[in-house]
Scaffold this motif. Sequence first.
Motif: not given
Length: 249
Positions: A6-27
């Motif tokens: 697989r291309e690494w682009g999709l896993p990277a986007r999934v990790i980025a989305a997880w970090i973004l939503f986690t930080v936003f919801a925690a804040a």
Amino acid sequence: MSSTHREWGLPARVIAAWILFTVFAAAAGPFGTLESLSPGGRIAYWGGTVALGIGLTLLRLHLLRGVSWAVRLAAQLPYSLAVAGTVHVLNLFVFPGWGGWTDFLYLFGVVLLTVTVITVAAMVWTRGAAPGPAAAQPHDVPPEPPEAQFLRRLPSDRRGPLIRLEAQDHYLNVVTGAGAALILMRISDAEAELAGVEGLRVHRSHWVARAAVRHHLRRDGRDFLVLRDGVEVPVSRSCRPAVVAAGLI
């Protein structure tokens, strides 16, 4: 090399989305987590909840790959029940005042509404991204070949002679002589759009250009086509007769 890399682009986007939503919801601390949990507790709670949601979403997309949008919409009900049920059990341990059908139904309603809105938005966006009817061409200008029309979906630096297509969940990995790119498209739609192009479907998840096939390989009772980029593409039993008829086996 296996054709399933697989291309690494999709896993990277999934990790980025997880970090973004986690930080936003925690804040932001929605659903009372701001008052009930410490900053560290909110990060742990929302990190796990968001990871659960993303994981179940990817699983759902994989299981529903290639099905109609009507089936995808109908699948939101059991999917929302699974997500709401899991989070409900988690909340029973995290929040002392949580419990009962009222809390569960509220949670289920929020999940169902959210995933339905996201699915409908994806459906509208995907249909909007599909090419419309070809514009009328002057009589002295020949219509653009199907392959050239299809390649317009790719970044300009990835447009080249088609080598192969590979379905990757709800994305399509398009490999050309100039490189590879992921696009949001079903392989069945791509196959229809490439009608008339010298190529064929050799597997549920693979389409190859005939000119890109170097030779046939049989290993462990399975057939593979070795392409000019060095990738070995599997040939399924159902597609084998067509591959044989094309003279590739």
